[in-house]
Structure formats: C-alpha cells, structure tokens
Design an enzyme around this catalytic site. Structure first.
Site, short mmCIF file in Angstrom:
data_model
loop_
_atom_site.label_atom_id
_atom_site.label_comp_id
_atom_site.label_asym_id
_atom_site.label_seq_id
_atom_site.Cartn_x
_atom_site.Cartn_y
_atom_site.Cartn_z
N LYS A 1 92.53 51.16 53.57
CA LYS A 1 93.25 52.49 53.75
C LYS A 1 94.02 52.05 54.84
O LYS A 1 93.65 51.82 55.80
CB LYS A 1 92.65 54.19 53.15
N SER B 1 94.82 61.85 48.93
CA SER B 1 95.37 61.05 49.53
C SER B 1 95.19 58.95 49.75
O SER B 1 95.39 58.75 49.73
CB SER B 1 95.51 60.99 51.08
N SER C 1 90.20 63.70 49.71
CA SER C 1 91.17 62.68 49.35
C SER C 1 90.07 60.82 48.83
O SER C 1 91.21 60.19 48.19
CB SER C 1 91.51 61.91 50.77
#
Ligand code: GLN
Length: 515
Positions: free
Chosen positions: A83, A170, A194
C-alpha cells in the site's frame, strides 16, 4: 510451464519455490506480465500506482541466488506489493511514496518502513528479512482516509468482481490487486477498517492485528493511536505467513508491543485441545453481538454471514449471543478521535519540511495556505477542519475528551464480552461493494458504513475479514461478502486458526473474478 500454473496463494508458491519447481524470476515475470495486461484494459483496475519491473526482477534473481545457497526463508522470492502509505527506500527500490496524495507526489523516502524491510531485505542488525520480491506500490485513499478508494488523488480503483463498483478502502488497491491475481499478497493499513472492509468487498482475506503488533515506523501517519499494518491475501494461511514476518517489536515505534516474535503459521495449525479432525473448532465459543445484526443489515450480507457461522458451528464452534451496547457510538467517537489525530499529524505537510510547495507565495503564511489548499483533497481538508475544531479551546472537553472516555468504555465492553466467548463474529460492512460515485456527495453515508469495523479499532483489538460467500442480488455470480472475526489482544493465532478451519471446509476464498 503454463501461466496458470503460477497462480495460487503465497503458501503454494512458497512451496513450489522451495522445491525449486519454479524460480522467483519466473514467478515475478509472470505477475509483471499480468499487471501489464491489466494496465492495457479499459476500464483499468487502477490498483497499482507504480511498478518497477527491472528492480523486481533483480530482487527475484537475488532471491533465487539465496535459494541456491540454501539461505531461503519461508517467503523467499514470493512477490508482494505495498500500500502506498508505507514508505519505500527510493535509492533501494526506485519506488516513490505518495500516500495517495498530491501532497507527496513523487516523494522519495530515504528509508524503508519496518514492515517493508522485514518482508523484503530485512533491517540491519535484525533477523534476516523474508526476502519477498516487491512488485510495486498500491493505490489507496488519500492518507488512508476513506472507504472506497475514491479519495485517491491518482484516480479510483475498481472492484475486480464488478468494475462499476468500488473495491472498498482505504486499502482498495491492495484488495483489488490480490483479488485480481496480480499479486499473491499485499500489505495494507487499518485505522478504522481499511484492511477488513476492502478485503470483504473484494473477496480476499485480511487481518488487522492488535494495535502494537506491527511497527508503525515508516507508515505515513493518519491517526497514530489507531493505525495498524496487516496483510491481505487469498487465505488465512497466507496471511499467517506474512503477518509472522512483518510483525514484532521495533524500538523506533514507541507504541510497538515488546513481545517476542510469534510464529502465527504454527499457531494457526496447532490443534485445539479436545478437537478432532471433523470438529477442529470444538469448544470454541463465538459471540454474536446483537448490535452487529441490526434490521437494517442488507439481507445478502446477513444471509452470507449466517451461512458462514453455520459452517463454523458444523466445525464444532458454539454460537453465543452477546452485546456490545456502544457499537453505534463508535461512529461519532472514531470520527472525533481520528480527525483530531490527523489534524495534528498532517500539520507537518507545510510545503517547507515536507510535501508540495506552492509557487510564488506572498509570505510564509501564504506559502502554508497555498501549499496545503493546492495539495490536500476535499476529504483530507474536511478531516483537518473537524480535527482542529474538536481540539480547540472550548470544544476539547465537549468532544475530544468525551470521545476518549467513550473509547475506553467501548474497550471495556469487549472485555466483558470476552468473558462469555473466545471470539466475536459479525459482518464486516452493512452492505456489499457500492457503485462508484454512489456516496460522492455525502461523506457521512460512508462514515456510517464503518459501524462494524470501528469498535475493534477503537479497542485496539485484532480483527479479520474472511470470505463468507456472495450476494445473490448484485448481478450474476454476485459480490463477495466478508465475515468479521474479532479476538482479544494478541489472539491473532486464534483468529487465524478459526479462519483456516473455515477455509479448509469451504471454497469462498478460492473463487476468482472472471478475468
Ligand atoms: N473508513 C475509515 C475512514 O475513512 C477507515 C479508514 C482506515 O482504516 N484507514 O477513516
């Protein structure tokens, strides 16, 4: 060797690499080809922000050399992607770090996040790194604020099960990349859901460990008392392998838990006392908070979750009714505490020390104002304003302090519940993945959809999303639904054990979206 033979999870790939049936270079090249094919599609998934094929192949060659010398750990040579909230040493990896924000566009970090280093080359003076091969960086909501990945400054990510829908957020790029088979595993972060929510929306497995298990060093900070790193992969077994490698004490994070490293793969496999092969979960009590099954829960989600719970019962678990009475309060509590911490953390992005610098400002204050106005997106600005407000003199007691008190009560409620059961279960999210743009004009709608993930975040407890079936309504084949499992502090082994048992008996986690 056919391309299809490379697909499969981390554990399977690792076994084949160890047996020298394939090389890391072959495996890496095959994934790079898949990513390139995907990038040519319309509409594109948008999961990867950056890929450095040459460096990935160089890492793969090094991994193969390690294997030839007999120095390979269990994850050596397996591809992974991060990420874009984890900083990656630019000189080593060639990968910039953006946190999904224009503020950090092309930011070249001088070091690796601890999690990145531990999964890759290792940290100087520590146990050797896992030797995984980094394929690239994955799209995410700006500074990890969001639930749909639509808050990324670099465009949305699409759900591989239905490209008109969001992948969740997210960590949307992480979940979509794993679901689409572009990478066998990815890192994510979870502040209020997330990892779990995108895992649920994309039909993959994800675990947010206990606060403090993974180092936050090198994770671009959103809300420091909540942020945790964790893996997303196809299966609980794959997550166990990654989490073992990425977790553990790190003196550079003051909130890192001082505990010896744990082999979560071994914990996942260890049989329960009194269990049998047919009933591996015998004696396990799973608590179902009534607040996690409200009338408003989408029928598809409720049906899938109840179906997975029935499977867990067949495997020997006992379901018990419990209550987490302050579940609803988690929303206002989180949306006070997280923005408060964010407003403080993001003050460093001023165009001087870090981040985008506006051109030709009249004076220093204008430089701050212009740089921040130009580079932060709408959601980030909203949170900075809310956070600044709830921390301001005169409102601090009414909002921030009050929220902190309630946060403690939410954590206490869990401790009362863990006297009646070993794990808590429920849905991850009230609905399946929604259409792109569906919540664009109403941020509060998105906040409300976090209701089932926020309680464990506020309490600092480990939580997991496990594929639990598919919705019947949203078109042919349906959309994935995740079962959430929550454990007590540092009970990651128990969570992974239950999830693994479920995955040995079901195949929801193995289904793949149509290419
Ligand atoms: N959806 C939540 C938010 O927008 C959680 C995000 C996260 O866990 N990083 O804050």
């Amino acid at each position: 060797m056919s391309a299809a033979s490379f697909t499969g999870g981390v554990a399977a790939l690792a076994r084949r690499l160890r047996a020298r049936e394939v090389s890391s270079v072959e495996v890496t090249q095959e994934r790079l080809d898949a990513i390139a094919r995907e990038q040519g599609r319309v509409p594109a998934l948008g999961a990867f922000l950056r890929v450095d094929a040459e460096r990935a192949l160089a890492e793969a060659r090094t991994a193969d050399e390690r294997a030839a010398r007999g120095e390979a750990g269990p994850l050596n040579g397996v591809p992974v992607a991060h990420k874009d909230i984890f900083v990656t040493d630019f000189a080593r990896s060639g990968l910039a770090t953006t946190a999904g924000s224009k503020m950090l566009a092309d930011y070249a970090s001088p070091f690796d996040a601890t999690v990145v280093a531990r999964l890759g080359p290792g940290l100087p003076g520590e146990r050797p790194g896992a030797g995984m091969v980094t394929l690239g960086k994955l799209n995410c909501d700006e500074f990890a604020m969001g639930s749909s990945n639509e808050n990324s400054a670099f465009g949305p990510v699409r759900n591989p099960w239905d490209r008109t829908r969001v992948p969740g957020g997210s960590s949307g790029g992480s979940a979509a990349a794993v679901a689409a088979g572009l990478v066998p595993a990815a890192t994510g972060t979870d502040t209020g859901g997330s990892i779990r929510q995108p895992a649920s929306f994309c039909g993959v497995t994800g675990i947010k460990p206990t606060y403090g298990l993974c180092s936050r060093w090198g994770m671009v900070a959103f809300a420091s008392s909540l942020d945790q790193a964790g893996p997303l992969a196809k299966s609980a077994e794959d997550c166990a392998l990654l989490l073992s490698a990425m977790s553990g004490f790190d003196a550079r994070d003051a909130t890192s838990a001082e505990r010896p490293p744990v082999d979560l793969h071994a914990a996942m496999l260890a049989p329960r006392e009194g269990a049998s092969a047919a009933r591996p979960l015998a004696g396990l009590r799973i608590g179902l908070p009534q607040e996690f099954f409200p009338a408003a829960l989408a029928a598809d989600v409720g049906d899938a979750v109840r179906g997975a719970l029935a499977e867990l019962e067949k495997l020997g678990a006992t379901l018990v009714d419990v209550s987490l009475p302050r579940t609803e309060l988690s929303i206002p509590v989180y949306y006070i505490i997280a923005p408060a911490e964010a407003s403080s953390n993001l003050s460093r992005f001023d165009g001087v020390r870090y981040g985008h610098r506006a051109s030709a400002p009249a004076d220093l204050v204008a430089l701050y104002k212009k740089s921040r106005s130009e580079a932060f997106g709408a959601e980030v600005k909203r949170r900075i304003m809310i956070g600044t407000y709830v921390l301001s003199h005169g409102y601090y007691d009414a909002y921030y302090l009050q929220a902190q008190k309630l946060r403690r009560m939410i954590a206490d409620d869990f401790q009362a519940v863990f006297k009646q059961c070993d794990l808590v279960a429920g849905p991850v999210a009230p609905t399946v993945a929604w259409k792109l743009g569906a919540q664009a004009d109403d941020p509060v709608k998105a906040y409300l959809a976090d209701i089932f993930t926020l309680p464990a975040s506020l309490a600092g407890l480990p939580g997991m999303s496990v594929p639990a079936g598919f919705s019947a309504s949203a078109g042919e084949g349906g959309l994935p639904v995740g079962l959430q499992l929550i454990g007590n502090y540092f009970a990651e082994g128990a969570l992974l054990h239950a999830a693994h048992a479920l995955q040995q008996a079901t195949d929801w986690h193995l289904r793949e979206p149509r290419p």
